[in-house]
Scaffold this active site. Structure first.
Site, PDB file in Angstrom:
ATOM      1  N   ARG A 257       0.846  -1.202   0.000  1.00  0.00           N
ATOM      2  CA  ARG A 257       0.000   0.000   0.000  1.00  0.00           C
ATOM      3  C   ARG A 257       0.869   1.234   0.000  1.00  0.00           C
ATOM      4  O   ARG A 257       1.757   1.376   0.853  1.00  0.00           O
ATOM      5  CB  ARG A 257      -0.932   0.002   1.214  1.00  0.00           C
ATOM      6  N   SER A 354      -7.893  -1.087   0.848  1.00  0.00           N
ATOM      7  CA  SER A 354      -8.911  -1.381   1.844  1.00  0.00           C
ATOM      8  C   SER A 354      -9.516  -0.155   2.520  1.00  0.00           C
ATOM      9  O   SER A 354     -10.169   0.641   1.866  1.00  0.00           O
ATOM     10  CB  SER A 354      -8.322  -2.340   2.868  1.00  0.00           C
ATOM     11  N   HIS A 355      -9.236   0.003   3.814  1.00  0.00           N
ATOM     12  CA  HIS A 355      -9.885   1.067   4.580  1.00  0.00           C
ATOM     13  C   HIS A 355      -9.149   2.401   4.447  1.00  0.00           C
ATOM     14  O   HIS A 355      -9.552   3.388   5.061  1.00  0.00           O
ATOM     15  CB  HIS A 355      -9.935   0.669   6.048  1.00  0.00           C
ATOM     16  N   ASP A 527     -16.040  -1.537   4.796  1.00  0.00           N
ATOM     17  CA  ASP A 527     -14.885  -0.744   4.363  1.00  0.00           C
ATOM     18  C   ASP A 527     -14.740  -0.721   2.837  1.00  0.00           C
ATOM     19  O   ASP A 527     -15.560  -1.275   2.114  1.00  0.00           O
ATOM     20  CB  ASP A 527     -13.604  -1.254   5.037  1.00  0.00           C
ATOM     21  N   ASP A 529     -12.904  -2.199   0.553  1.00  0.00           N
ATOM     22  CA  ASP A 529     -12.890  -3.401  -0.277  1.00  0.00           C
ATOM     23  C   ASP A 529     -13.900  -4.451   0.181  1.00  0.00           C
ATOM     24  O   ASP A 529     -13.908  -5.577  -0.320  1.00  0.00           O
ATOM     25  CB  ASP A 529     -11.482  -4.002  -0.332  1.00  0.00           C
ATOM     26  N   ASP A 531     -14.410  -6.112   3.063  1.00  0.00           N
ATOM     27  CA  ASP A 531     -14.134  -7.250   3.937  1.00  0.00           C
ATOM     28  C   ASP A 531     -14.355  -6.938   5.421  1.00  0.00           C
ATOM     29  O   ASP A 531     -14.346  -7.827   6.251  1.00  0.00           O
ATOM     30  CB  ASP A 531     -12.726  -7.830   3.695  1.00  0.00           C
ATOM     31  N   ARG A 532     -14.525  -5.647   5.757  1.00  0.00           N
ATOM     32  CA  ARG A 532     -14.764  -5.321   7.170  1.00  0.00           C
ATOM     33  C   ARG A 532     -16.220  -4.978   7.410  1.00  0.00           C
ATOM     34  O   ARG A 532     -16.911  -4.534   6.492  1.00  0.00           O
ATOM     35  CB  ARG A 532     -13.940  -4.085   7.559  1.00  0.00           C
ATOM     36  N   THR A 596      -1.775 -10.598  13.716  1.00  0.00           N
ATOM     37  CA  THR A 596      -2.689  -9.740  12.970  1.00  0.00           C
ATOM     38  C   THR A 596      -2.544  -9.958  11.466  1.00  0.00           C
ATOM     39  O   THR A 596      -1.436 -10.053  10.957  1.00  0.00           O
ATOM     40  CB  THR A 596      -2.383  -8.269  13.309  1.00  0.00           C
ATOM     41  N   GLU A 615     -11.050 -10.656  13.668  1.00  0.00           N
ATOM     42  CA  GLU A 615     -10.070  -9.729  14.223  1.00  0.00           C
ATOM     43  C   GLU A 615     -10.815  -8.569  14.863  1.00  0.00           C
ATOM     44  O   GLU A 615     -11.941  -8.246  14.475  1.00  0.00           O
ATOM     45  CB  GLU A 615      -9.171  -9.194  13.117  1.00  0.00           C
ATOM     46  N   SER A 617     -10.264  -5.628  14.354  1.00  0.00           N
ATOM     47  CA  SER A 617     -10.345  -4.516  13.418  1.00  0.00           C
ATOM     48  C   SER A 617     -11.563  -4.622  12.499  1.00  0.00           C
ATOM     49  O   SER A 617     -11.481  -4.342  11.316  1.00  0.00           O
ATOM     50  CB  SER A 617      -9.070  -4.468  12.586  1.00  0.00           C
ATOM     51  N   LYS A 628     -11.741 -12.085   5.137  1.00  0.00           N
ATOM     52  CA  LYS A 628     -12.850 -11.679   5.981  1.00  0.00           C
ATOM     53  C   LYS A 628     -13.942 -11.143   5.057  1.00  0.00           C
ATOM     54  O   LYS A 628     -13.671 -10.806   3.914  1.00  0.00           O
ATOM     55  CB  LYS A 628     -12.406 -10.638   7.011  1.00  0.00           C
TER      56      LYS A 628
HETATM   57  C1  VG1 Z   1      -5.072  -3.723   9.893  1.00  0.00           C
HETATM   58  C2  VG1 Z   1      -5.798  -4.483  10.960  1.00  0.00           C
HETATM   59  C3  VG1 Z   1      -5.747  -5.956  10.670  1.00  0.00           C
HETATM   60  C4  VG1 Z   1      -6.284  -6.231   9.268  1.00  0.00           C
HETATM   61  C5  VG1 Z   1      -5.522  -5.401   8.266  1.00  0.00           C
HETATM   62  C6  VG1 Z   1      -6.057  -5.542   6.890  1.00  0.00           C
HETATM   63  O1  VG1 Z   1      -3.712  -4.067   9.906  1.00  0.00           O
HETATM   64  O2  VG1 Z   1      -5.268  -4.216  12.214  1.00  0.00           O
HETATM   65  O3  VG1 Z   1      -6.485  -6.639  11.627  1.00  0.00           O
HETATM   66  O4  VG1 Z   1      -6.168  -7.573   8.948  1.00  0.00           O
HETATM   67  O5  VG1 Z   1      -5.591  -4.042   8.616  1.00  0.00           O
HETATM   68  O6  VG1 Z   1      -7.404  -5.212   6.807  1.00  0.00           O
HETATM   69  P1  VG1 Z   1      -2.607  -3.151  10.590  1.00  0.00           P
HETATM   70  O7  VG1 Z   1      -1.291  -3.809  10.244  1.00  0.00           O
HETATM   71  O8  VG1 Z   1      -2.745  -1.787   9.980  1.00  0.00           O
HETATM   72  O9  VG1 Z   1      -2.930  -3.139  12.022  1.00  0.00           O
HETATM   73  V1  VG1 Z   1      -8.008  -4.495   5.424  1.00  0.00           V
HETATM   74  O10 VG1 Z   1      -9.703  -4.455   5.539  1.00  0.00           O
HETATM   75  O11 VG1 Z   1      -7.194  -3.105   5.425  1.00  0.00           O
HETATM   76  O12 VG1 Z   1      -7.503  -5.492   4.159  1.00  0.00           O
HETATM   77 CO    CO Z   2     -10.569  -4.201   3.887  1.00  0.00          CO
END
Ligand code: VG1
Ligand code: CO
Length: 801
Positions: A257, A354-355, A527, A529, A531-532, A596, A615, A617, A628
């Protein structure tokens, strides 16, 4: 003598051209081709020595000339007939072989060879025309040279004129023929002459013809195109482009990213895609099939294009691309697992951050998923990264154009590589079908319609202009009869409408506020993409993700999918509060604590060890895919609500009363200075050993440290070890502080502080208190031990969950 010079040059040109054309006629791979070319030159030499010179200088007899010309014509005809026969036989043989391989379901038939033979037949026809012209030339010589010389004599005026005419003709021929040859060849392909030769050479050097995997794939029209055109269509050229490594192409928690401008640098995306194909597919690369799609954020179209072109050049056989390059992460995972038209799919490339926010200045991301549909494990992402540090070239089929805005099949012939197909598919259908298989849609529909409880069940759903919009609209409105007005921000936008597509209490504020009005029974946000998920009850009752996971696990029997499957266990990421552990214990099932990132659940699911995982998150999912799944989580809740006919809050409170409550909060310090963040972690880690056995107090509450370490995980399935997965301070009563640096950011650093504590079910005075109140002392201790303010200059976090 000058006549001899001019005539000879013309003849040489003809010779070279003939030799060159003959070069095509014989099999590309055959060494004998060179001999055929040599043979042609020999023939032409004899021709000049025995025909042109005797005629021009020794006044050969008419009989000799006619005999010679006739012999020449017969000889040329015989050679060409032979070649024609050979090629037709070869063509038949190959058709037979293709048919047979198809019957035996052997899929490695090399169709390119057949095309080549067909090309040969065409070239032979061309040569036949040319040999006819040569015979014509011989008669031309007889009329204009021999007759004047022998019968008029060079001394006569008429004889002189005739000879001059012939010389002019030859001179013109000498100039025109090379041009005609080059023009003819260029016409066969919009390639520079030299490149054409290069392609042929390369193909021969590699001793390789087009690998094609399924014979049926080649449509009839494709053959017809070959048969009716005279073009020697060699397919799309592969360009080997020199490049140099970019620093920092290291996939994080979930893919690479970075800010959009970083991805926009020349060769940046190409490098990474090449590395993904090399490391992710390895020896399976040639002939592989991948699914490609993303959340539609800014740069998705460009990146999809790059992936198509680089994949084609690298010998993949097929890409399955979501229309407009659009697919939610769960939908993509499903497409990989499903296979395509009966064949295994080798993985997928997801274009999302993603988010993280999108747009020209926002974030973009690329993630590789493996054959099981899940994010690539550490050893794969590590080797992707290793390749990016050394890359010096990538392959690309620059001229390939694919309009992936239209559903359909697009086919290409790639020079020296093989056949390549892009199947552009509808992004939504397969996923909706999957959900219909997992859940009892009619039951959920009657819940929403009010048939189960006597009053309508109203939902308010926020897709945050991310990937869930089209899926949510189809499932909720078209299949389940929900009111379209209660779906917010369902149109995916490249910049998420300027928002931050992270479904938490901070960024999905509007949804939370609207829920507070009490008009809706359930709220959910998803979110970028898809998945959340964040689940809210009536009046904005917040379901903490750790609890959501536990509630779904506890009510697993409500979901039809699990009724027919053996459930062996559950899993959660380490920072996630242990509510699900208690459910597992009471059901006599296994529970796993992973680092994680969803990639760590993959092995457990593949081995059948876990059915549901999650998770903190806002990620919840099951083994129906290997990501997810936000929409799945919503439907799981609706299914449970339909079965239990209670409110969200009732279900959660009853859960606490049964199992006790794992109170959880997370503080995010986003975009802090990376140096400060790293110092904080180093500083804290160094102190951990000294913490064990020590007391910490705040607000009059004291906690004694039982364990303090940097979390390490050994995968029980393949034994791989992941170290440094977060600093943990665990107190004697089970309360925990966890510190991690985010692995999904694109700039600066994000510190995540996780705090959780257990309230037993009999502690009724505290059981239902707000989380921030219950966790206040622990938060104060956490901020103090890590010296948060000193290292980051931040008085408060950017997001509190
Ligand atoms: C975060 C979350 C983690 C999740 C990851 C990807 O990672 O804490 O639980 O799996 O995002 O989610 P990090 O390393 O920033 O804590 V997503 O929906 O961004 O693919
Ligand atoms: Co996501």
């Amino acid at each position: 003598m000058e006549h001899y010079g001019v005539s000879l040059s013309a003849v040489l040109v003809v010779t070279v051209e003939r030799a060159f054309a003959t070069y095509y006629v014989v099999d590309y791979e055959s060494k004998s081709r060179n001999w055929v070319a040599v043979f042609c030159i020999m023939v032409s030499l004899i021709y000049t020595q025995c025909f042109v010179i005797p005629i021009c200088f020794f006044k050969a007899s008419l009989l000799y000339i006619i005999l010679f010309a006739a012999l020449w014509a017969v000889f040329a005809k015989l050679v060409l007939m032979g070649l024609h026969w050979f090629n037709v036989q070869e063509s038949k043989r190959l058709s037979w072989k293709a048919e047979n391989s198809r019957k035996k379901k052997k899929v490695n038939y090399t169709l390119g060879k057949k095309f080549q033979v067909e090309e040969n037949v065409k070239v032979i026809k061309l040569l036949e025309a040319m040999s006819f012209m040569l015979v014509f030339l011989i008669f031309f010589v007889i009329v204009f040279i021999v007759v004047p010389r022998v019968y008029l004599g060079t001394e006569t005026y008429a004889g002189q004129v005739m000879i001059s005419l012939f010389d002019i003709n030859l001179a013109l021929g000498a100039i025109l023929i090379p041009f005609i040859c080059i023009w003819q060849l260029r016409k066969t392909r919009e390639l520079p002459f030299t490149q054409k030769i290069y392609c042929l050479k390369k193909r021969r050097d590699e001793r390789q013809v087009n690998p094609i995997t399924v014979f049926e794939d080649v449509t009839k029209s494709y053959f017809e195109q070959f048969q009716t055109s005279w073009k020697l269509d060699m397919g799309i050229a592969v360009v080997e482009t020199p490049t140099k490594p970019f620093a920092g192409q290291k996939p994080g928690t979930s893919g690479l990213r970075k800010r959009v401008p970083e991805f926009q640098q020349l060769n940046y995306t190409e490098n990474f895609v090449q590395a993904i194909l090399d490391a992710g597919l390895g020896s399976k690369k040639k002939g592989a099939q991948l699914v490609v799609g993303g959340d539609g954020r800014f740069l998705s179209m460009e990146a999809t294009n790059v992936i198509i072109k680089v994949s084609a050049a690298n010998g993949l056989s097929r890409l399955i691309v979501g229309q407009n390059g659009f697919l939610s992460t769960p939908a993509l995972s499903n497409l990989i697992r499903k296979g395509h038209e009966g064949r295994v799919v080798d993985g997928g490339i997801i274009l999302t951050a993603s988010h993280n926010p999108g747009g020209p200045k926002g974030d973009f991301g690329i993630k590789f998923n493996c054959e099981n549909g899940g994010p690539a494990p550490d050893h794969v992402t590590d080797s992707i990264y290793q390749i990016t540090t050394k890359i010096d070239k990538y392959l690309i089929a620059k001229d390939l154009e694919c309009d992936f805005t239209q559903v359909g099949r697009y086919e290409y012939d790639i020079d020296g590589v093989g056949h390549f197909t892009v199947d552009v598919i509808d992004s939504v259908t397969a996923y909706v079908d999957l959900m219909k298989d997992i859940f009892d849609f009619p039951k959920i529909k009657s819940l929403l319609a009010g048939e189960l409880t006597g009053h309508k069940f109203r939902v308010l759903l926020d897709s945050m202009h991310g990937a869930t919009g089209p899926y949510i609209s189809t499932i909720l409105v078209d299949c389940l009869g929900a009111d379209a007005n209660n779906l917010l921000r369902t149109v995916p936008k490249p910049d998420f409408g300027g928002g931050h597509p992270d479904p938490n209490l901070t960024y999905a504020k509007t949804l939370v506020e609207r829920l507070h009005t009490g008009e809706h029974d359930l709220g959910a946000a998803f979110d970028g993409d898809g998945d959340r998920n964040m689940i809210l009850g009536k009046n904005g009752f917040f379901v903490c993700p750790s609890d959501s996971l536990a509630v779904i696990a506890d009510n697993i029997d409500c979901i039809p999918y699990f009724r027919t499957r053996k459930v062996n266990g559950f899993a959660r990421s380490m920072p996630t509060a242990g509510a699900v552990d208690l459910v597992a214990k009471s059901k006599g099932l296994q529970v796993y604590e992973t680092p994680t990132g969803w990639k760590y659940f993959g092995n457990l699911m593949d081995a059948g060890r876990i059915a549901i995982c999650g998770e903190e998150s806002f990620g919840t999912g099951s083994d129906h895919i290997r990501e997810k799944d936000g929409v799945w989580a919503l439907l799981a809740w609706l299914q449970i609500l339909a079965e239990r006919k209670e409110t969200v809050e009732e279900i959660v409170s009853k859960h606490w009363q049964k199992y006790g409550r794992n109170v959880f909060t997370r503080y995010d310090y986003e975009n802090v200075d990376a140096a400060g963040a790293n110092l904080l972690m180093t500083f804290l880690e160094a102190q951990l050993p000294a913490f064990v056995g020590r007391d910490f107090s705040a607000n009059g509450v004291t906690y004694k440290v039982a364990v303090a370490d940097n979390f390490q995980y050994t995968d029980p399935v393949d034994g791989s070890v992941a170290t440094k997965q977060g600093l943990r301070i665990v107190f004697e009563d089970g309360s925990r502080l966890v510190f991690r640096l985010s692995g999904t950011g694109s700039a600066g650093a994000t510190i995540r502080l996780y705090v959780d504590s257990y309230i037993p079910s009999n502690d009724s005075s505290r059981l239902l208190l707000p989380a921030h109140e219950l966790l206040k002392p622990l938060v104060l201790i956490a901020l103090d031990v890590c010296k948060m303010e000193q290292f980051t200059n931040r008085k408060a976090p950017t997001v509190i969950t």
